[in-house]
Structures are given as C-alpha cells and as structure tokens.
Design an enzyme around this catalytic site. Structure first.
Site, PDB file in Angstrom:
ATOM      1  N   GLU A 121     113.857 -18.229 138.292  1.00  0.00           N
ATOM      2  CA  GLU A 121     114.876 -19.281 138.136  1.00  0.00           C
ATOM      3  C   GLU A 121     114.719 -20.360 139.203  1.00  0.00           C
ATOM      4  O   GLU A 121     114.873 -21.554 138.931  1.00  0.00           O
ATOM      5  CB  GLU A 121     116.297 -18.692 138.207  1.00  0.00           C
ATOM      6  CG  GLU A 121     116.638 -17.690 137.111  1.00  0.00           C
ATOM      7  CD  GLU A 121     116.765 -18.313 135.718  1.00  0.00           C
ATOM      8  OE1 GLU A 121     116.584 -19.531 135.574  1.00  0.00           O
ATOM      9  OE2 GLU A 121     117.021 -17.543 134.768  1.00  0.00           O
ATOM     10  N   ARG A 148     113.716 -24.192 137.997  1.00  0.00           N
ATOM     11  CA  ARG A 148     114.774 -25.197 138.169  1.00  0.00           C
ATOM     12  C   ARG A 148     114.538 -26.041 139.426  1.00  0.00           C
ATOM     13  O   ARG A 148     114.544 -27.273 139.374  1.00  0.00           O
ATOM     14  CB  ARG A 148     116.145 -24.527 138.260  1.00  0.00           C
ATOM     15  CG  ARG A 148     116.543 -23.863 136.958  1.00  0.00           C
ATOM     16  CD  ARG A 148     117.865 -23.111 137.059  1.00  0.00           C
ATOM     17  NE  ARG A 148     117.904 -22.064 136.050  1.00  0.00           N
ATOM     18  CZ  ARG A 148     118.883 -21.900 135.161  1.00  0.00           C
ATOM     19  NH1 ARG A 148     119.929 -22.674 135.173  1.00  0.00           N
ATOM     20  NH2 ARG A 148     118.822 -20.909 134.273  1.00  0.00           N
ATOM     21  N   ASP A 182     109.328 -14.750 126.452  1.00  0.00           N
ATOM     22  CA  ASP A 182     109.137 -16.133 125.989  1.00  0.00           C
ATOM     23  C   ASP A 182     108.186 -17.045 126.760  1.00  0.00           C
ATOM     24  O   ASP A 182     107.086 -17.381 126.308  1.00  0.00           O
ATOM     25  CB  ASP A 182     110.514 -16.813 125.839  1.00  0.00           C
ATOM     26  CG  ASP A 182     111.455 -16.632 127.044  1.00  0.00           C
ATOM     27  OD1 ASP A 182     111.007 -16.147 128.082  1.00  0.00           O
ATOM     28  OD2 ASP A 182     112.643 -17.009 126.927  1.00  0.00           O
ATOM     29  N   GLU A 202     116.562 -24.580 123.155  1.00  0.00           N
ATOM     30  CA  GLU A 202     115.255 -24.281 122.520  1.00  0.00           C
ATOM     31  C   GLU A 202     115.041 -24.938 121.156  1.00  0.00           C
ATOM     32  O   GLU A 202     113.958 -25.451 120.866  1.00  0.00           O
ATOM     33  CB  GLU A 202     115.053 -22.766 122.413  1.00  0.00           C
ATOM     34  CG  GLU A 202     114.843 -22.060 123.746  1.00  0.00           C
ATOM     35  CD  GLU A 202     116.116 -21.893 124.561  1.00  0.00           C
ATOM     36  OE1 GLU A 202     117.218 -22.044 123.981  1.00  0.00           O
ATOM     37  OE2 GLU A 202     116.019 -21.632 125.777  1.00  0.00           O
ATOM     38  N   THR A 227     109.095 -25.151 131.716  1.00  0.00           N
ATOM     39  CA  THR A 227     109.985 -24.457 130.783  1.00  0.00           C
ATOM     40  C   THR A 227     111.449 -24.866 130.948  1.00  0.00           C
ATOM     41  O   THR A 227     112.290 -24.540 130.121  1.00  0.00           O
ATOM     42  CB  THR A 227     109.817 -22.930 130.889  1.00  0.00           C
ATOM     43  OG1 THR A 227     110.452 -22.323 129.765  1.00  0.00           O
ATOM     44  CG2 THR A 227     110.422 -22.389 132.172  1.00  0.00           C
TER      45      THR A 227
END
Ligand code: DMJ
Length: 578
Positions: A187, A191, A319, A452, A536
C-alpha cells in the site's frame, strides 16, 4: 549684381496673378495640379483610416482567439498545455474534434474531484483518509497523508493549480515518514512512492523525488529475505520486516509482485540501482518455479520462494501481480531487457483462458477462482481491471491473438458493467457468484468507490474508439453522484441494494476512480500511452526506455552498475511549483 537681381525677379513673377491671367494654359495647369494633389492627400488619409479599422478588428479577433485557447488549455489541464507545444498536429486535431458532451462530462468529473478535495482539505487535511459522515480524518496508513499524496497527480492533470500548490507545500513542510508504524509495503509503495514519483514526473519538482527516496529507503529492508520475496509489513522507524499472522508466515502474491514499476522508476530517476535490483529479483525468483499455466497462488513462502497451497485469483491478493508483468514490459519500452516480463504475462494469459466461463441464461463471461484442481464460480469486482489489462496488452500480440484477447476484454467489461447495472443503486458489490440459470448474484454487497471497471472502460474506449464505453462510465459516475456524494465528500455503501452509506472516502477514489473518469472523457491524445504507464494506483509514470545493453539488472539477474535517466524536465513541461 545685375545677374542676381534678374534671377530673383524671375522667381517672384510665378507668384504674381498677372503671370497666369496673361496665359490661360498656365492657369489650367495650376488648377489641374491643385485638384490632383487634393485627391491624393484625401485618398491616402481614408486608406490609413480603413487600415486602422481593419487592424483593430484583427486585434479584437486575436484577443478573442487567445481567450478561447486559454479556456481550452484550462480545460485540458497542464498536460494539454504541454502537448500543445510538443505534439501540435495531434492535439490540434483533438481540439477541433472536441465533443461537447464529453467536455461537459469532464467538467462534472472535475467538479466532483474538487468537491472531494475541498472536503478532505476542510475536515482531514494531512491525514490519510476522510470520514465524511463524522467529518474527521483517520490515519489508516500510518499518518502519511495518503489521500493528499494519492491526489497530487489528479489535481495536476485536471489543472487544479492552487490545490496542487497547497498540497505541494504540505509535502515539502509537513510530510514526515518517521512514524513508529507497521506499514504495508504494498500500500505504501503504490500510493505513496507511486504518487510522489508521478507528481515528480509531471511537475519536475525535486521535492517529490526526495520524499519518494526517503520512504522507499524505509521500505527496502523488507526485501532482505532468504529468497528475495519481500515481507509485506515493515516498521517505518525500526525496520523489523515481517508478514501478518493470518497468512501463516507467507508473503502475498500481489503484495510482493506490485512494486516493480515504482522501484524501477526510482532507480532510473535517482541513478541508484538498489531499488530496481530488489524488485526485479522478485520476478527472477518467481520465474524459476513459474507454473506452465502462469497462474500463481496468492501465498508465497519468503524463505523458499515457492508457492504455498492457496487460491489462484485475478481478484484480491493476486490481481496486480499480473498487471505488473505487463506494465514492467511497457515501462521498459518493450525491449529485450524486459522481454521476460512479457513472456511470463503471456503465459499467465493462457492460464487466464482456463478460468473463463459463461453464465446461463444471459451468457455473461466471467473469471473463476481456482482452489487446487477445482474452479469456483466467484469473481471480485477487483478483477474488473482485467479487461483493461488485456486491451493494453493485446497490441503486443499478432493480429489473431490480439483480436481474441480484445474480444475477451469486451465480453468481460460487459459483465463488469452489469455488476453495476444489476443492483438497485446501480453501483457494484464487492464480489459476485454465478449460479446455473440465474446469471450473477452479489456475494459481499458493499461498494467502496473502487475504480477497476472504469479503468477498463477507459482503456477499451482509448483502444477501440467505441463511445459506448464512455456512456457506461457516465452511468457509473452518475450512480456515484446519486448514492455516494454528501456535503462533506464521497462515501462508500455498506450495501448496494439498500444504499446504506459507510463512513470512508477511500484515497483511491481521488487517485484512480475520478482520474480514470476524467481520462475517459478526455481527447485521446491527452495522455499518450506510449509515453506514460499507470501504476496500479493510477499514478502515471513516464516511460524511460531501457536499452538492451542497459547497466541495471538484466533478465539473468546479475546486478550491473548505474542507470541514470532524467525525469520529466521543466523545459518541456509547466514550470514547477517550488
Ligand atoms: C487500489 O489500491 C489499487 O488499484 C490496487 O491494485 C487494488 N485495490 C485498490 C482499488 O480498488
């Protein structure tokens, strides 16, 4: 003396009336000359007046056109301005082709971003996320200003200059990574490292690179495991990397294989290969035991580097590993050095085909999960990034395979759109089950503002030019406006059937959902996919070609020396904010 007197009297005689009255021809000549000179002077004066009027009209027209251009550039954001300079023909074509419906939709999305941002500024400034119902901030990522950093590039792209400047000042003066906090490596990378690097690539402002390096250095010990597969948690002050208890000591596939873009980018921009070496080694290790169908279970043992028995999925925890195989190849400019990423991705896409099923009676195409030898008819909304990934990756295939994967992408996007359309709020649940004769049914019924499906619609629209994808995206946006918007920001729904609201504005709503919507309604050349690759978390990173003889870490896993490249330069872009 006599000569001088006679010459002087000769000149004066021309002024005496008798000189002309004696000879009428002389009088006529004087009259004609007078008329001719008067006409010439008058004609010249009126010509000058006409020209002046014409010039002032042209000036007014010029000012009007300049205003129009400024307005269009404002709507396009900073990148539009940059591309007007660098990509004249294409952008001018787009400006001419601007679709008023898309223009209006784009403005609405920008207004939504402004509303989300203003609410964050008002109630949660500097904290990780806003809780709109209780009107306060919460530090769900250790107090790193996650929403602020996640929003930097969206603000920049939308041309929200003052907001970007204020955020930049906070990064420069208040962002502090010295937090005694067990951070998620994944994360924090997607981010914070991704958000800062993207802001750096867009603005050229060194402060963002400095901060990205600071946080990446704190995360780096996580890769010090026997196999090089990272631990997924690390204390930002003390280090002590480890895995969360509930994984049984395993590392999570997506958490371990979704740092390549950010860390490769960091090495390219700092000239220090250590970041790139750590993350590229992960792929080298996974390649050693890569299964023939390219499908890895979600748990990997960080000691042996081997997969542990667990679910195979394109949803949660699997994913973005697949996404980064493709994108690391794109980021490396598709050269020989990064060929192994593409090869692994293509293997995984063959494996994906083995997970594809269709519902009855409506024939919706979906992606199963796999446990051991058996398939389970369940799909996360998270897996709705797959149509976008297939679309992006299809161009690397020959025509036949490209067509095959593109049509699979189209079918899957129809399913994902129906995840939204099938509920009473028109917002998708978190996951779906597929039952014979009943098509789809919601499993977990919350919606947390995820991006998504919109991400995939954006890629499909960009690659096919089919405006239907824009219309679908608009439907979803309107459902967010109707169900998730509050005076104090945007919230998720606890239940997409009842519309009951939760109390969280996820940072990825500003980073991804609104950014992809904005791009969905922007002219195609607004963002070139030959120049930028999105991490992503939807943070665009500038593609810096990796040469086949690059001095970095090659597919053989051997470390080399420095790879030095320059970030997006101020010369080419907007002036910075420092
Ligand atoms: C984001 O943080 C990223 O897109 C990640 O890869 C998956 N989950 C969220 C959005 O749903």
């Amino acid at each position: 003396m006599a000569r001088s007197r006679s010459s002087s009297s000769g000149w004066w005689r021309y002024l005496h009336p008798s000189y002309y009255l004696k000879r009428p021809k002389r009088l006529a000549l004087v009259f004609i000359s007078f008329v001719f000179i008067t006409f010439a002077v008058w004609d010249r004066q009126s010509l000058v007046q006409e020209q002046e009027a014409e010039i002032s009209k042209l000036n007014e027209e010029l000012i009007r056109l300049q205003d129009q251009l400024r307005e269009v550039k404002g709507n396009l954001g900073y990148l539009g301005e940059r591309m007007i300079h660098t990509n004249d023909n294409k952008i001018i074509k787009d400006l001419v082709d601007i679709d008023p419906i898309n223009e209006e939709r784009r403005e609405k999305v920008k207004e939504a971003m402004l509303h989300a941002w203003d609410s964050y500024e008002k109630y949660a400034w500097g904290q990780d996320e806003l809780q709109p119902q209780s009107k306060n901030g919460v530090n769900s990522f250790g107090g790193l200003g996650a929403t602020l950093i996640d929003s930097l590039d969206t603000l920049y792209i939308m041309g929200l200059e003052d907001e970007f400047r204020r955020a930049r000042e906070w990064v420069a003066n208040s962002l502090d990574f010295n937090k005694d906090y067990e951070a998620s490596v994944f994360e924090t990378t997607i981010r914070v490292v991704g958000g800062l690097l993207s802001a750096y690539d867009l603005s050229g402002d060194e402060i963002f690179l400095e901060k990205a390096k600071d946080i990446a250095d704190r995360l780096l010990p996580a890769w010090n495991t026997p196999s090089g597969i990272p631990y997924n948690r690390i204390n930002l002050v003390h280090g002590n990397p480890h895995n969360p208890g509930w994984t049984g000591g395993n590392s999570i596939l997506a958490d371990s294989g979704t740092e390549q873009l950010e860390f490769i980018a960091l090495s390219q921009r700092t000239g220090d290969p250590k970041y790139q070496q750590k993350v590229e080694n992960v792929i080298i290790q996974l390649q050693k035991t890569f299964p023939s169908d390219g499908l890895l279970p979600i748990f990997i043992n960080p000691h042996s580097g081997a997969a542990s028995y667990s679910t195979i999925t394109f949803g949660a925890m699997g994913d973005s590993f697949y996404e980064y195989l493709l994108k690391a190849w794109i980021q490396g400019n598709k050269t020989e050095t990064v060929k192994h990423y593409r090869k692994m991705w293509e293997t995984s896409m063959e494996g994906l085909l083995s997970l594809i099923r269709k519902t009855t009676p409506s024939s919706f195409t979906y992606i199963c999960e796999k446990n051991g030898g058996s398939l389970s008819d369940k799909m996360d909304e998270l897996a709705c990034f797959v149509p976008g990934m297939l679309t992006l990756g299809s161009s690397g295939y020959g025509p036949e395979k490209a067509e095959k994967f593109l049509s699979l992408a189209k079918e899957l996007s129809w399913t994902c759109y129906n995840f939204y359309q099938s509920t009473s709020t028109k917002l998708a649940g978190e996951n779906y089950y597929f039952y014979v004769g009943e098509d789809m049914g919601i499993g977990t019924s919350w919606n947390i503002l995820r991006p998504e499906t919109i991400e995939s619609l954006m890629y499909l629209w960009r690659f096919t030019g089919n405006k239907t994808y824009q219309d679908w995206g608009w439907d979803i946006f309107q459902a967010f406006e109707k169900n998730s918007r509050m005076d104090s920001g945007y919230v998720g729904l606890k239940d997409v059937n009842t519309g009951a609201k939760d109390n969280m504005m996820q940072s990825f709503f500003l980073a991804e959902t609104l950014k992809y919507l904005y791009l969905l309604f922007s002219p195609p050349s607004f963002f070139s996919f030959d120049e930028w690759v999105f991490n992503t978390e939807a943070h665009p990173l500038r593609i810096i070609p990796r040469s086949d003889k690059e001095e970095g870490l090659g597919a053989d896993g051997k470390a080399n020396s420095r790879l030095v490249t320059r970030p997006f330069s101020r010369k080419h872009g907007r002036t910075g904010y420092s």
